[in-house]
Design an enzyme around this catalytic site. Structure first.
Site, PDB file in Angstrom:
ATOM      1  CD  GLU A 199      -5.609  25.140  87.486  1.00 46.55           C
ATOM      2  OE1 GLU A 199      -6.783  25.279  87.031  1.00 46.55           O
ATOM      3  OE2 GLU A 199      -4.630  24.862  86.768  1.00 46.55           O
ATOM      4  CG  ASP A 206     -11.369  25.624  81.269  1.00 46.52           C
ATOM      5  OD1 ASP A 206     -12.073  25.898  80.263  1.00 46.52           O
ATOM      6  OD2 ASP A 206     -10.343  24.933  81.194  1.00 46.52           O
TER       7      ASP A 206
END
Length: 285
Positions: free
Chosen positions: A138, A147
């Protein structure tokens, strides 16, 4: 005539409801031979299994597990049941394997289990190896940022639910310690839906459970529930085989296979296949 007494015997057997449901003054139970009931810690009650032989009585057990009582799974309102299995390491040739032994939480058939309160069977926290894997893939983001497919995230993969991640109880930029705390909170949602989706007969150790938790955290509860991976596990297929074949299929985001997801799925397979003596599913109660 031989056929007549045989018919009588068969008719008598057909009326018996051993292992059938009963209720003793409002307490749910199961019709059992009295010795089978008492040897399993139950209490027998006469007159509540009227069609059975005289030694078959209504068996109840009002205390089991952590605040639970014995009843058929279909009547367990919380949905949290414990079957009373313990796992012990056994040396087989040169390899330690886990064997399961019944502890007898509830007497009777396999679907007459210890029904626990909702909070008593909360899924366990994932282990340190899982947390490290999730953090690695992550990445740490101190302030809300898009993201790889443009979704706003912060910390270790926290998907923003409100504008500027207003639901996060920390100011930005976050510290890594704050992000780790947020990750632990977020993971509870995903471990809960994962544990709920996998049937109790599937036994997963801490690394197997952790690998699937990482995958669920990444792909979401809806995708996890509808996946072939979960259906194959629930159908009783070998977990290591299922994970090795199914996890690598989950590398797409926004219709594109991402190298980072390819590496993550490979790492999850390695974690899944790493031995552990700690059982995480079904949740310990």
């Amino acid at each position: 005539m031989i056929s007549i007494p045989l018919l009588v015997v068969f008719a008598g057997l057909a009326r018996a409801a051993v292992n059938g449901a009963c209720s003793a003054n409002g307490t749910p139970g199961v019709c059992l031979v009295n010795t089978d009931c008492t040897s399993g810690g139950g209490t027998t009650h006469s007159g509540f299994c009227p069609n059975d032989p005289s030694n078959v009585l209504c068996c109840t057990k009002t205390s089991c597990g952590s605040g639970g009582n014995c009843r058929f799974t279909s009547a367990c309102a919380s949905g949290n049941t414990a079957s009373g299995m313990c796992f012990l390491p056994l040396l087989y040739e040169t390899t330690f394997v886990l064997i399961s032994l019944p502890q007898g939480l509830c007497p009777g058939p396999s679907d007459f289990k210890c029904c626990l309160p909702s909070a008593a069977c909360a899924p366990p926290a994932v282990n340190a190896a899982t947390v490290s894997l999730i953090k690695e893939f992550e990445g740490f983001v101190a302030s809300p940022s898009p993201d790889p497919i443009g979704l706003p995230t912060v910390g270790y993969g926290h998907l923003c639910q409100q504008a500027n991640c207003a639901e996060v109880p920390f100011s930005f930029p976050m510290t890594e310690a704050q992000a780790a705390t947020l990750l632990q909170t977020d993971l509870k949602t995903y471990t809960k839906c994962l544990s709920d989706a996998i049937v109790d007969s599937v036994r997963l150790n801490a690394n197997q459970y952790g690998a699937l938790s990482s995958w669920t955290f990444n792909e979401g509860c809806g995708n996890m529930r509808s996946s072939t991976l979960i259906s194959r596990l629930n159908n009783g297929e070998n977990p290591n085989t299922v994970a090795a074949q199914e996890l690598p299929k989950w590398t797409f985001a926004g219709g594109v296979s991402l190298p980072g997801l390819v590496r993550r799925r490979a790492a999850e397979v390695v974690l899944f296949q790493t031995a552990s003596s700690v059982i995480s599913h079904p949740p310990p109660c």
